[in-house]
Design a protein around this motif. Sequence first.
Motif, PDB file in Angstrom:
ATOM      1  N   ARG A   1      11.996 -11.230 -18.479  1.00 14.14           N
ATOM      2  CA  ARG A   1      11.700 -10.506 -19.712  1.00 14.14           C
ATOM      3  C   ARG A   1      10.236 -10.619 -20.102  1.00 14.14           C
ATOM      4  NH1 ARG A   1      15.773 -11.804 -24.494  1.00 14.14           N
ATOM      5  NH2 ARG A   1      13.817 -12.568 -25.382  1.00 14.14           N
ATOM      6  N   ASN A   2       9.760 -11.848 -20.127  1.00 14.26           N
ATOM      7  CA  ASN A   2       8.390 -12.063 -20.564  1.00 14.26           C
ATOM      8  C   ASN A   2       7.391 -11.404 -19.640  1.00 14.26           C
ATOM      9  OD1 ASN A   2       9.254 -13.467 -22.761  1.00 14.26           O
ATOM     10  ND2 ASN A   2       8.963 -15.483 -21.859  1.00 14.26           N
ATOM     11  N   TYR A   3       7.718 -11.377 -18.373  1.00 10.50           N
ATOM     12  CA  TYR A   3       6.809 -10.701 -17.449  1.00 10.50           C
ATOM     13  C   TYR A   3       6.710  -9.226 -17.823  1.00 10.50           C
ATOM     14  CZ  TYR A   3       4.611  -8.807 -13.327  1.00 10.50           C
ATOM     15  OH  TYR A   3       3.752  -8.152 -12.487  1.00 10.50           O
ATOM     16  N   ILE A   4       7.866  -8.616 -18.050  1.00  5.49           N
ATOM     17  CA  ILE A   4       7.875  -7.202 -18.380  1.00  5.49           C
ATOM     18  C   ILE A   4       7.153  -6.935 -19.701  1.00  5.49           C
ATOM     19  CG2 ILE A   4       9.359  -5.245 -18.982  1.00  5.49           C
ATOM     20  CD1 ILE A   4      11.390  -6.317 -17.013  1.00  5.49           C
ATOM     21  N   VAL A   5       7.383  -7.784 -20.687  1.00  5.87           N
ATOM     22  CA  VAL A   5       6.791  -7.558 -22.003  1.00  5.87           C
ATOM     23  C   VAL A   5       5.289  -7.826 -21.995  1.00  5.87           C
ATOM     24  CG1 VAL A   5       6.648  -8.553 -24.303  1.00  5.87           C
ATOM     25  CG2 VAL A   5       8.861  -7.985 -23.356  1.00  5.87           C
ATOM     26  N   GLU A   6       4.882  -8.911 -21.377  1.00  6.98           N
ATOM     27  CA  GLU A   6       3.470  -9.293 -21.439  1.00  6.98           C
ATOM     28  C   GLU A   6       2.605  -8.638 -20.376  1.00  6.98           C
ATOM     29  OE1 GLU A   6       3.654 -13.556 -21.417  1.00  6.98           O
ATOM     30  OE2 GLU A   6       4.972 -13.474 -23.178  1.00  6.98           O
ATOM     31  N   GLU A   7       3.101  -8.619 -19.135  1.00  2.55           N
ATOM     32  CA  GLU A   7       2.259  -8.059 -18.081  1.00  2.55           C
ATOM     33  C   GLU A   7       2.346  -6.541 -18.015  1.00  2.55           C
ATOM     34  OE1 GLU A   7       0.340  -9.883 -15.953  1.00  2.55           O
ATOM     35  OE2 GLU A   7       0.846 -11.684 -17.073  1.00  2.55           O
TER      36      GLU A   7
ATOM     37  N   LYS B   1       0.861  -1.171   0.000  1.00  5.46           N
ATOM     38  CA  LYS B   1       0.000   0.000   0.000  1.00  5.46           C
ATOM     39  C   LYS B   1       0.906   1.232   0.000  1.00  5.46           C
ATOM     40  CE  LYS B   1      -4.546   0.932   1.955  1.00  5.46           C
ATOM     41  NZ  LYS B   1      -5.429  -0.029   1.300  1.00  5.46           N
ATOM     42  N   ILE B   2       0.803   2.017  -1.049  1.00  9.53           N
ATOM     43  CA  ILE B   2       1.613   3.230  -1.103  1.00  9.53           C
ATOM     44  C   ILE B   2       0.705   4.402  -1.380  1.00  9.53           C
ATOM     45  CG2 ILE B   2       3.424   4.426  -2.375  1.00  9.53           C
ATOM     46  CD1 ILE B   2       4.832   1.868  -2.810  1.00  9.53           C
ATOM     47  N   ASN B   3       0.744   5.382  -0.456  1.00  7.55           N
ATOM     48  CA  ASN B   3      -0.125   6.560  -0.608  1.00  7.55           C
ATOM     49  C   ASN B   3      -1.581   6.170  -0.801  1.00  7.55           C
ATOM     50  OD1 ASN B   3       2.141   8.075  -0.410  1.00  7.55           O
ATOM     51  ND2 ASN B   3       1.989   9.044  -2.426  1.00  7.55           N
ATOM     52  N   GLY B   4      -2.017   5.190  -0.083  1.00  2.00           N
ATOM     53  CA  GLY B   4      -3.407   4.799  -0.177  1.00  2.00           C
ATOM     54  C   GLY B   4      -3.728   3.946  -1.377  1.00  2.00           C
ATOM     55  N   LEU B   5      -2.750   3.770  -2.253  1.00  2.00           N
ATOM     56  CA  LEU B   5      -3.000   2.991  -3.453  1.00  2.00           C
ATOM     57  C   LEU B   5      -2.584   1.531  -3.233  1.00  2.00           C
ATOM     58  CD1 LEU B   5      -3.989   3.787  -6.273  1.00  2.00           C
ATOM     59  CD2 LEU B   5      -1.619   3.968  -6.978  1.00  2.00           C
ATOM     60  N   ASP B   6      -3.406   0.617  -3.702  1.00  5.00           N
ATOM     61  CA  ASP B   6      -3.105  -0.808  -3.571  1.00  5.00           C
ATOM     62  C   ASP B   6      -2.276  -1.290  -4.745  1.00  5.00           C
ATOM     63  OD1 ASP B   6      -5.847  -2.328  -1.830  1.00  5.00           O
ATOM     64  OD2 ASP B   6      -3.687  -2.470  -1.460  1.00  5.00           O
ATOM     65  N   LEU B   7      -1.118  -1.877  -4.464  1.00  2.90           N
ATOM     66  CA  LEU B   7      -0.255  -2.336  -5.549  1.00  2.90           C
ATOM     67  C   LEU B   7       0.001  -3.825  -5.455  1.00  2.90           C
ATOM     68  CD1 LEU B   7       2.602   0.201  -4.982  1.00  2.90           C
ATOM     69  CD2 LEU B   7       0.846   0.458  -6.708  1.00  2.90           C
ATOM     70  N   GLU B   8       0.233  -4.412  -6.608  1.00  3.57           N
ATOM     71  CA  GLU B   8       0.690  -5.793  -6.633  1.00  3.57           C
ATOM     72  C   GLU B   8       2.188  -5.766  -6.911  1.00  3.57           C
ATOM     73  OE1 GLU B   8      -1.480  -9.163  -8.679  1.00  3.57           O
ATOM     74  OE2 GLU B   8       0.289  -8.999  -9.952  1.00  3.57           O
ATOM     75  N   VAL B   9       2.946  -6.410  -6.032  1.00  4.76           N
ATOM     76  CA  VAL B   9       4.400  -6.408  -6.191  1.00  4.76           C
ATOM     77  C   VAL B   9       4.866  -7.807  -6.588  1.00  4.76           C
ATOM     78  CG1 VAL B   9       6.601  -5.947  -5.066  1.00  4.76           C
ATOM     79  CG2 VAL B   9       4.571  -4.685  -4.373  1.00  4.76           C
ATOM     80  N   VAL B  10       5.630  -7.893  -7.655  1.00  8.90           N
ATOM     81  CA  VAL B  10       6.143  -9.186  -8.099  1.00  8.90           C
ATOM     82  C   VAL B  10       7.668  -9.210  -7.979  1.00  8.90           C
ATOM     83  CG1 VAL B  10       6.385 -10.758 -10.030  1.00  8.90           C
ATOM     84  CG2 VAL B  10       4.252  -9.547  -9.698  1.00  8.90           C
ATOM     85  N   ASP B  11       8.162 -10.250  -7.362  1.00 14.72           N
ATOM     86  CA  ASP B  11       9.615 -10.396  -7.204  1.00 14.72           C
ATOM     87  C   ASP B  11      10.135 -11.237  -8.365  1.00 14.72           C
ATOM     88  OD1 ASP B  11      11.742 -11.760  -4.540  1.00 14.72           O
ATOM     89  OD2 ASP B  11      12.150 -10.493  -6.276  1.00 14.72           O
ATOM     90  N   LEU B  12      10.802 -10.588  -9.314  1.00 14.82           N
ATOM     91  CA  LEU B  12      11.338 -11.339 -10.448  1.00 14.82           C
ATOM     92  C   LEU B  12      12.606 -12.078 -10.035  1.00 14.82           C
ATOM     93  CD1 LEU B  12      10.928  -8.616 -13.228  1.00 14.82           C
ATOM     94  CD2 LEU B  12       9.465 -10.596 -12.798  1.00 14.82           C
ATOM     95  N   PRO B  13      12.923 -13.173 -10.737  1.00 14.80           N
ATOM     96  CA  PRO B  13      14.130 -13.929 -10.379  1.00 14.80           C
ATOM     97  C   PRO B  13      15.393 -13.075 -10.551  1.00 14.80           C
ATOM     98  CG  PRO B  13      12.793 -15.145 -11.964  1.00 14.80           C
ATOM     99  CD  PRO B  13      12.199 -13.797 -11.847  1.00 14.80           C
ATOM    100  N   GLY B  14      16.407 -13.356  -9.777  1.00 14.55           N
ATOM    101  CA  GLY B  14      17.661 -12.606  -9.875  1.00 14.55           C
ATOM    102  C   GLY B  14      18.364 -12.936 -11.188  1.00 14.55           C
ATOM    103  N   ILE B  15      18.738 -11.928 -11.940  1.00 14.51           N
ATOM    104  CA  ILE B  15      19.371 -12.157 -13.242  1.00 14.51           C
ATOM    105  C   ILE B  15      20.524 -11.190 -13.442  1.00 14.51           C
ATOM    106  CG2 ILE B  15      17.411 -13.104 -14.505  1.00 14.51           C
ATOM    107  CD1 ILE B  15      16.589 -10.362 -15.265  1.00 14.51           C
ATOM    108  N   TYR B  16      21.444 -11.560 -14.334  1.00 16.65           N
ATOM    109  CA  TYR B  16      22.551 -10.669 -14.648  1.00 16.65           C
ATOM    110  C   TYR B  16      22.318  -9.899 -15.940  1.00 16.65           C
ATOM    111  CZ  TYR B  16      25.352 -12.850 -11.029  1.00 16.65           C
ATOM    112  OH  TYR B  16      25.838 -13.288  -9.830  1.00 16.65           O
ATOM    113  N   GLY B  17      21.475 -10.429 -16.789  1.00 23.72           N
ATOM    114  CA  GLY B  17      21.235  -9.776 -18.075  1.00 23.72           C
ATOM    115  C   GLY B  17      19.876 -10.156 -18.594  1.00 23.72           C
ATOM    116  N   LEU B  18      19.578  -9.781 -19.824  1.00 24.40           N
ATOM    117  CA  LEU B  18      18.262 -10.071 -20.391  1.00 24.40           C
ATOM    118  C   LEU B  18      18.367 -10.878 -21.673  1.00 24.40           C
ATOM    119  CD1 LEU B  18      16.508  -6.641 -19.834  1.00 24.40           C
ATOM    120  CD2 LEU B  18      16.062  -8.754 -18.635  1.00 24.40           C
ATOM    121  N   THR B  19      19.169 -11.905 -21.661  1.00 32.90           N
ATOM    122  CA  THR B  19      19.246 -12.755 -22.849  1.00 32.90           C
ATOM    123  C   THR B  19      18.103 -13.760 -22.809  1.00 32.90           C
ATOM    124  OG1 THR B  19      20.550 -14.499 -21.838  1.00 32.90           O
ATOM    125  CG2 THR B  19      21.751 -12.605 -22.685  1.00 32.90           C
TER     126      THR B  19
END
Lengths: 159, 675, 82
Positions: free
Chosen positions: B72-78, B44-62
């Motif tokens: 990557r796919n999470y960022i592109v699709e969601e 909850k930030i400033n009264g706003l409800d957020l969904e927080v997703v913890d992406l896997p730890g990565i070194y790059g985006l290959t």
Amino acid sequence: MKACKLSSLAIGLTYASFAALTLFNWLATTLPLGLKAIAKLAWLTIPGDLGLSVSLLTVALLFLSSAYFDPGTVKGAASMLVGCIVGVAVLAMQLLVVAAGVADAALTCLAGEAAEYALSEGLLRPDVLLGLGPLALTPYSWRRAKSLVEAPQGSIATY
Amino acid sequence: MVKVALAGNPNVGKSAIFNELTHGRAWVGNWPGVTVEKKVGRAKINGLDLEVVDLPGIYGLTAYTVDELIARNYIVEEKPDVVVDIVNASNLERNLYLTLSLLEMGINLVVDLNMIDIAESQGYRVDSSKLSRLLGVPVVATVATKRLGIDGLRKAIAEALKRRGEARRIVDYGPKVEEAVARLQSLIESRPELRSLYNPRWAAIKLLEGDQNVEERMRGYASGVEVVSLAGELRAMLEEELGVDLESWMVERRYEAASRIAQACLVQVKPRALTFTDLVDTVVTHKVLGIPLALTTFYMIFQFAFSVSAPLSTLIDWLFGGLLYDAVKGSALPELVKSLIADGLITGIGSILVFLPPIAFLFLAVSALEDVGYMARAAFVVDRVMYRFKLSGRSMIPLILGLGCNVPAIMAARPIEDENDRKATVLVAPCISCSARLPVYVVLAGAFFAGYVGSVILGMYVLGVAVALLLALVFRKTLFRGPSTGFIMELPPYMVPSTSNVAIKTWERTKRFLYKAGTVILLGAMAVWLLSVTGPSGYLGPSALEDPMLLESSWMGILGHALEAVFKPMGWDWRAAAALLFGFVAKEVVVGAMAIMYGVSEEGLSAALRSSFTPLTSLAYMTFVLLYVPCLATVAAIKGELGWRYAALAIAYELALAYVAALSVIGLGLLLGVS
Amino acid sequence: MYAPLAMAPEGSYVVVEEIRAGPGLARRLAELGIMKGVVLRVVKSGPGPVIVERPLEGGSSPSPWRLVLGLGMAMKVLVRVS
């Protein structure tokens, strides 16, 4: 400095002898070589545990190295510090094991069965008693290491 | 629902930040189609409800590893509204590589500069306003473990939510490559269906790199096919001109940019010629001293896990085997139900939960040492030994975890880069004696080798490790051939372990064991019970559990007798054989099953066994239990990592190996004149 | 002549000249900062696994994070000792 070197040597040799004793006891109780274990030395219990022997040997090697490299150098100070840390850790671990043993016996009693625990056997051992040495030496070796780390560039004997 | 994603390298404190934002309001699932854990929470930030997703730890985006693809796919699709890139301030250069990669995707980024306390202890300060200017995104500084700066982070997220992401061009790939990128970019932009797939410049860059994932998706459209083939042409042309493969070129340029920015923003506060870590490492990674130190550490981990956790196991045993059991048996429920609950459920669950303390303590010790940074040094020290068996130092941690439970051990093998190493490690892990096998050793060794019990058990553990290593060598020379590439691992500075990190890691690993207990073993325990109280002649009733004669006519007994023929050379009777059958479900169940079949309580088992075994046959039995068939949960884990075929292979090879080994023990014993 | 990183003397500065590995490994190395042209300082040398660090340009202070390269990996990175 000399005192430092000598005490490292002393601690190292003490640990080494007990490491040997423990190893001997382990061999005596594990392998049918016809050896007889030295279970007690004065009031010290000498367990026959291979892992313990290795741990004691490690501390011995570290302190002996410290004397060898001279505690004034980086390697020497590091050996002493790590030797203290491991010595204290071995001591602490045994204390935990004893505490667990006592708790276990207490629980068994609560459950209605009889149980007993020999504190003296758990505490009067080389890992506990010898460990007091490194424990006492820890603040000193820590300060020594810190002083080497904080020294200005170029004034340290490189390793 | 407003979505915020957390991204970053492994070990930058992402979990801690996640917890700070969500305050524990989170749940765990799986990313679809893979066994990678997905952590989602609410903030909850400033009264706003957020969904927080913890992406896997990565070194790059290959597109080469599962973790990167998931992120990557999470960022592109969601299309999350904000992405927080958590950067380790004490390792700025490497972390910025990912930051720049993320910026190319054209997302709404906030950079969280975490672990600034560690940077300070190393004598560096990061100029966050300069960094913010150079990157073009807001930068917040935090120390997650001390809860500093979190409010600033929340504010930054709230502010960012008011904006939209835009692509930032920070990396210059050189005039020739940039020209190609521009061409592809405009081609993509001219087609509305492609434009909405990805950020056009990012897609162009990826296509030039030869990113399979992006290519595949683009080819789904007629216009996309055209773009992909153009990219192929351009790539060939550029590689000819530059004389190096394009992907490497792009990676290098990106790293150069990250380096440049890091240099510009790092302010040296204290010059140091020698750090504390350096000092300690002269000894810890010393060629000679490092080895006994590592051995001592392993020994102490072992002591901590098994000896110190003992009272907790006793407590659990008392609760389940004593209190609860008696309570149910003394109640007024119908006999069948009573037996079902007490002998089936409670005994089954209890016999597994008894292992929770040693397993949890083991994981606690390993996690704490990982956090301190020692584990990386230990991996360094054992690498040379591992190399002889064609594995790498990275395989050490999974094998150590296997001492607790094989399931998390197999999961821990995932970060091993070399596929061959990884497969070998996973297949070999079940040979490591997990804590479930311990009771079998204790009971049998206690019955026949009184006074040498510890040594016999130690022998079993050593045997397990030896077999695992030798088998790894065999696998690496046959099935998984290929030179051992070794591993590359970050060597972090020594740090005081953060309790939250350690707690989180311990819990995540222990959880896997609990899931296994809660599901597979529960079913198994019920199956044991069911097969004991029923038989070909019908329902036998719970008294079968008390009466060995009756038990013989149950399904358990029938199966046992059937197997007896197989185990004739080893001299095991039908009861021992039937117990093995149930060990397939979970090895924890073997002793309990044996107790039922010999008609005694577990305490009296040692005595009862003396009439059915001899020291030699018991030794063979222990060997068999050590090596035969991974338990069901382990098989499931292997299947999850390597697929059905390898899981089947694991079962087959272990069965064969165990049989041969047990036979050899008998043979050797007879040869030596023992009986 | 280039030597594998595994053979570089302890304490020396080396320049990475070639990476003899398949694309997957090369990428992994690159992501962690080891590429052609990069200067590394050998903290702990082989034979055996190697520890290196990437000294920051101009700074003589060690960069706090180092890398361990397993034996196999260290044989695949060819360097020039400077």
